[in-house]
Design an enzyme around this catalytic site. Sequence first.
Site, mmCIF file in Angstrom:
data_model
loop_
_atom_site.group_PDB
_atom_site.id
_atom_site.type_symbol
_atom_site.label_atom_id
_atom_site.label_comp_id
_atom_site.label_asym_id
_atom_site.label_seq_id
_atom_site.Cartn_x
_atom_site.Cartn_y
_atom_site.Cartn_z
ATOM 1 N N GLY A 48 -131.224 49.773 29.319
ATOM 2 C CA GLY A 48 -131.770 48.557 28.729
ATOM 3 C C GLY A 48 -131.242 47.302 29.394
ATOM 4 O O GLY A 48 -131.712 46.195 29.123
ATOM 5 N N GLY A 50 -131.564 46.578 32.531
ATOM 6 C CA GLY A 50 -132.513 46.094 33.535
ATOM 7 C C GLY A 50 -132.241 46.512 34.951
ATOM 8 O O GLY A 50 -132.787 45.919 35.885
ATOM 9 N N SER A 51 -131.428 47.556 35.157
ATOM 10 C CA SER A 51 -131.114 47.945 36.536
ATOM 11 C C SER A 51 -132.340 48.428 37.296
ATOM 12 O O SER A 51 -132.453 48.197 38.504
ATOM 13 C CB SER A 51 -130.021 49.021 36.545
ATOM 14 O OG SER A 51 -130.426 50.179 35.856
ATOM 15 N N ALA A 88 -118.711 50.087 33.800
ATOM 16 C CA ALA A 88 -117.871 49.249 34.653
ATOM 17 C C ALA A 88 -118.652 48.147 35.362
ATOM 18 O O ALA A 88 -118.242 47.663 36.409
ATOM 19 C CB ALA A 88 -117.117 50.107 35.680
ATOM 20 N N GLN A 91 -123.643 48.919 38.449
ATOM 21 C CA GLN A 91 -124.875 49.412 39.046
ATOM 22 C C GLN A 91 -125.583 48.384 39.938
ATOM 23 O O GLN A 91 -126.108 48.750 40.999
ATOM 24 C CB GLN A 91 -125.830 49.943 37.972
ATOM 25 C CG GLN A 91 -125.388 51.253 37.317
ATOM 26 C CD GLN A 91 -125.325 52.429 38.274
ATOM 27 O OE1 GLN A 91 -125.490 52.301 39.479
ATOM 28 N NE2 GLN A 91 -125.077 53.617 37.730
ATOM 29 N N THR A 92 -125.634 47.121 39.546
ATOM 30 C CA THR A 92 -126.256 46.129 40.424
ATOM 31 C C THR A 92 -125.523 46.064 41.761
ATOM 32 O O THR A 92 -126.148 46.017 42.824
ATOM 33 C CB THR A 92 -126.264 44.739 39.765
ATOM 34 O OG1 THR A 92 -127.164 44.760 38.651
ATOM 35 C CG2 THR A 92 -126.724 43.668 40.749
ATOM 36 N N GLY A 288 -122.530 42.558 33.119
ATOM 37 C CA GLY A 288 -122.666 43.272 31.849
ATOM 38 C C GLY A 288 -121.508 43.043 30.902
ATOM 39 O O GLY A 288 -121.589 42.277 29.939
ATOM 40 N N GLU A 289 -120.394 43.716 31.153
ATOM 41 C CA GLU A 289 -119.249 43.592 30.256
ATOM 42 C C GLU A 289 -118.583 42.221 30.292
ATOM 43 O O GLU A 289 -118.097 41.746 29.249
ATOM 44 C CB GLU A 289 -118.235 44.697 30.577
ATOM 45 C CG GLU A 289 -118.719 46.054 30.112
ATOM 46 C CD GLU A 289 -118.264 47.194 31.007
ATOM 47 O OE1 GLU A 289 -117.697 48.153 30.471
ATOM 48 O OE2 GLU A 289 -118.483 47.136 32.228
#
Length: 334
Positions: A48, A50-51, A88, A91-92, A288-289
Amino acid sequence: MAKKRGIGIACTFYGIGYGNGFPDVSTALVEIHDDGSVTVRTGAADCGQGSNTILAQIAAQEIGVPVEKVTVVSADTDATPDAGTTAATRQTYVSGNAVKLASRKAADKLLEFVARELGVNTIMGLKASDGYITVLGYPQKRMSIAEAATRARLQGVRLVGEGTFIAHTTKLDENGQGAPYWPYAFGVQIAEVEVDTETGEVKVLKVIAAHDVGRAINKAGVIGQICGGVAMGVGLALMEEVILQQGNILNPSFSTYLIPTSLDIPEIEPIIIEDPEPTGPYGAKGVGEPATLPTAPAILNAIYNAIGVRLTEFPATPERVLRALKAKEKGGSQ
């Protein structure tokens, strides 16, 4: 005056990827088809965040096709190479680099074929964009990517690229020293709260969230990540708590484990800071985090600014706020 307002600030820096020397690898496969469409195969799971959209944009940019022509097949252990976990904030950065490498290899195979077809002696003399490959300085001489891909296949050229990216990291030494992460994400958030000193209720009025994302490949996605992170941070700060008794969870459902609803979310002002990361895909890092981490500390600092008591335990429920105020009145400490 029953209700008092305060402002708090908190900063964060967060290492992208697994870190501490742990292998951080992602592999991707990219194929250009006869109709000019592109398939990206990656193990990166889109939860979710968006990767899939980001990876499609990267492939489209490298190959020179509209993003609508790119299909991302992800997180299928039967059909996709390993990309590591969606964790972590990696992914981007990691899988984005892998897709970029794979797309470049597939695109170069196509350009090498087109260079021969158009009589150009180097692929440096070609430009791919908007679904066409054009000779630089002679735009009238061009070929659609779909036609070029079809011709290439009929001549036995398969337009597939594989890319593997390994994130740089080193293990900490016995003294806890080293460079465990590369790169880092940075952020700062400012929260404004209103505290009702009679009921202990805390209301977050506004959060300003500024985050360095390297480069925002998809600004709408980055804004969504920041706002979503703030929303989860509000939950951590004010209401989310697992209650345990002898190892048993006493609040296992959303009727008793409270999370924020849309009515609990304050006004959020996201600020995107773009300081391109040289090792990232087009300068991008993760967000993200890092978008969650400063929210709760900023809120607790704002509560302290409003009523002069320092809460050191999450969440800042009305009961805990009232206990802290009573302790202050008695001259005690929280």
